[in-house]
Structure formats: C-alpha cells, structure tokens
Design a protein around this motif. Structure first.
Motif, short mmCIF file in Angstrom:
data_model
loop_
_atom_site.label_atom_id
_atom_site.label_comp_id
_atom_site.label_asym_id
_atom_site.label_seq_id
_atom_site.Cartn_x
_atom_site.Cartn_y
_atom_site.Cartn_z
N ARG A 97 0.95 -1.08 -0.17
CA ARG A 97 0.08 0.07 0.00
C ARG A 97 0.84 1.27 0.05
N ALA A 98 2.04 1.17 0.52
CA ALA A 98 2.68 2.35 0.84
C ALA A 98 3.41 2.70 -0.57
N ARG A 99 3.80 1.78 -1.28
CA ARG A 99 4.40 2.03 -2.62
C ARG A 99 3.40 2.64 -3.61
N VAL A 100 2.07 2.22 -3.50
CA VAL A 100 1.19 2.59 -4.47
C VAL A 100 0.87 4.24 -4.17
N HIS A 101 1.20 4.74 -2.75
CA HIS A 101 0.95 6.15 -2.95
C HIS A 101 2.15 6.96 -2.89
N LEU A 102 3.39 6.60 -3.03
CA LEU A 102 4.61 7.01 -3.08
C LEU A 102 4.65 8.49 -3.86
N HIS A 103 3.86 8.56 -4.98
CA HIS A 103 3.79 9.61 -5.74
C HIS A 103 2.70 10.75 -5.28
N ASP A 104 1.41 10.23 -5.09
CA ASP A 104 0.59 10.92 -4.75
C ASP A 104 0.13 11.26 -3.43
N SER A 105 0.89 10.53 -2.55
CA SER A 105 0.76 11.02 -0.94
C SER A 105 1.87 10.51 -0.40
N PRO A 106 3.00 11.19 -0.35
CA PRO A 106 4.25 10.81 0.19
C PRO A 106 4.17 10.59 1.96
N GLU A 107 3.22 11.62 2.40
CA GLU A 107 2.86 11.35 3.90
C GLU A 107 2.26 9.96 4.31
N LEU A 108 1.42 9.48 3.38
CA LEU A 108 0.68 8.04 3.70
C LEU A 108 1.91 7.07 3.64
N THR A 109 2.68 7.21 2.56
CA THR A 109 3.65 6.39 2.27
C THR A 109 4.73 6.24 3.51
N ILE A 110 4.94 7.32 4.15
CA ILE A 110 5.89 7.31 5.30
C ILE A 110 5.30 6.68 6.44
N SER A 111 4.01 6.92 6.63
CA SER A 111 3.04 6.61 7.79
C SER A 111 3.25 5.22 7.77
N LEU A 112 2.72 4.43 6.64
CA LEU A 112 2.55 3.13 6.45
C LEU A 112 3.98 2.26 6.54
#
Length: 270
Positions: free
Chosen positions: A125-140
């Motif tokens: 899930r973190a990889r999916v959001h790397l470009h559109d939501s780096p904050e979510l990537t960091i949290s996950l």
C-alpha cells in the motif's frame, strides 16, 4: 499519525513473528519454543497456506544426511508445536491453525496472523501512494518497520529451506528503509533525514543508494565539504574491500558537486 485500520493486528488471533526472534503468541503473550520447534514453525509460517512435506522439514532440520530417527523426531517437534498452538487458545478453545495435510503439514486458518504478511501488505500500500501521498507512504512504511525486531529468523539455525528466505527478508527490509527515505526527500525534508541516512550508511556500509542520498541532501543543506568527504571515504572503502569504483550515478553526483551545479530537482538513483 496516518493509520490504516484494515491492516491493523486483530485481537484474539494467533500470531507468528519472524522479523526478529521467532515467536508464537496470542493475547499479547509469547511462547518461547525449543530451537528445533521454532525452526519448524518458521518453515511452516513462510509457506503459510501451503502444504510443507515431511521431506522438506527433514531436509531443513538435518540437511542431506538425516538420522534414522528423523521422521519420528520431526513428528515430535510437530506435536510440541501443536501443543503450544492449542495452549494459546481462549477458554479451552483450540486454534485450528496447524493441520495435517498429506503429505505433510500446513499452517493456515482465519485465526492466524504472521508478521511478514502484515509487513508486506503495509509496504504494498505504501508503494502505491509514493507519488500522490508521500505522507501516507511514510506512515505506512514506518508502521511496517515497527514490526521488525531484529534480523529476520535471528534465533534459529537456517537450513536449506530457510537460508534463502532470510536473505530475501533482509533485502525487503532494506528496500523498505529506502522507500521511507525516498518519500521524505520528495517532501524536501532534507535536514530531517540526514541523521537517519548516516545510521543507514553505517548499517549497510556498501549500499551505495544510502550514500548517494546522504551526499545529495548534505549538499542541498549547505554541507558541501562534508558531502565530498563522505564520497572520498566511500570510494576508498569500495576499492579496498571490493576492488571497484563508485557507480556512475555516484560519480556524476560527485562531479556535479565539484562543479557547483544547481541541484534543484529530485535526484534519481536506481
């Protein structure tokens, strides 16, 4: 902290921990199994949902020259593991997790959670959001790294079935550490990641990706001399220990810094 409830551990489930010491537990309590039983548990958990044959377990435990008593002894380990699983049930209700399925055994069922599965779900899930939501990537990603309690499978002997798995898990953890740094840099948190990158360069002394980004962010934050010194130190280490020069991306970065080129865009190292 951003959090995905769908990936949270569920209470009242049997847990298997492999990202560090091998543990079996439930209700916040762990059972420390004998070494060989932990080894059997690890093989079954890494192939959760699939049948692990008697021969696979025997080869894992004793290699190519098992003793005559191998089958009987292996079955004893399975019995001890089954007893431990049943011991963790609530109010006398047994976990239906370890099953005998010809020609071997399988660890499966709705009542079991394995830390590696949760780790991988978080990272996917973190990889999916790397470009559109780096904050979510960091949290996950940081939630995933909280599951890591040491070197994977660190307290058991690694036989033929486990040694490759341990290498793969170490690589997955290292790639996950790269992912969180990547997301932090995309948010231009250069100063915040310097300490973490120093730590990662120490932990992975020949992993050029971490050095590349440490040198880069040091330059971006006005610490050019420090960045050049790190490059020189890495270059000496690579030649001394591996007989090679730094990679082309690192060399180009070094020349950019020497020439005073502007570093306004996110750099890429693959």
């Amino acid at each position: 902290m951003l959090y995905d409830e769908g990936l949270a551990a569920q209470p009242g489930r049997l847990t298997v921990q492999l990202l560090g010491p091998v543990r079996l537990g439930a209700r916040q309590a762990d059972i420390i199994l004998p070494p060989k039983v932990r080894q059997v548990l690890a093989v079954l958990a890494l192939r959760s949902g699939s049948v692990v044959t008697h021969n696979t377990l025997i080869t894992e435990l004793w290699g190519e020259n098992p003793p005559r008593s191998a089958t009987t002894t292996m079955q004893t380990y399975i019995y001890q593991l089954r007893q431990a699983v049943n011991q963790l049930g609530d109010d006398g209700q047994e976990f239906d997790a370890l099953r005998t399925v010809s020609p071997g055994y399988a660890l499966k069922g709705e009542s079991i959670e394995i830390d590696i599965d949760r780790f991988r779900a978080l990272i996917k899930r973190a990889r999916v959001h790397l470009h559109d939501s780096p904050e979510l990537t960091i949290s996950l990603t940081r939630q995933a790294l909280q599951l890591v309690r040491g070197d994977p499978l660190m307290d058991i002997t690694l036989g033929q079935a486990l040694i490759g798995s341990a290498v793969r898990l170490r690589e997955e953890i290292m790639n996950t550490r790269q992912l969180v740094i990547d997301a932090e840099i995309r948010l231009e948190r250069y100063s915040e990641v310097i300490g973490e990158l120093y730590e990662l360069c120490t932990r992975y002394p020949l992993r050029e990706w971490f050095y590349y980004h440490l040198i880069d962010v040091l330059t971006r934050t006005g610490r050019r001399a420090e960045a050049l010194a790190i490059y020189a130190d890495l270059s000496r280490r690579l030649r001394s220990e591996l007989g090679v020069d730094p990679s082309q991306p690192l060399k180009r970065l070094y020349l950019q810094i020497l020439n005073g080129d502007e570093r306004s865009e996110l750099t890429v190292f693959r």
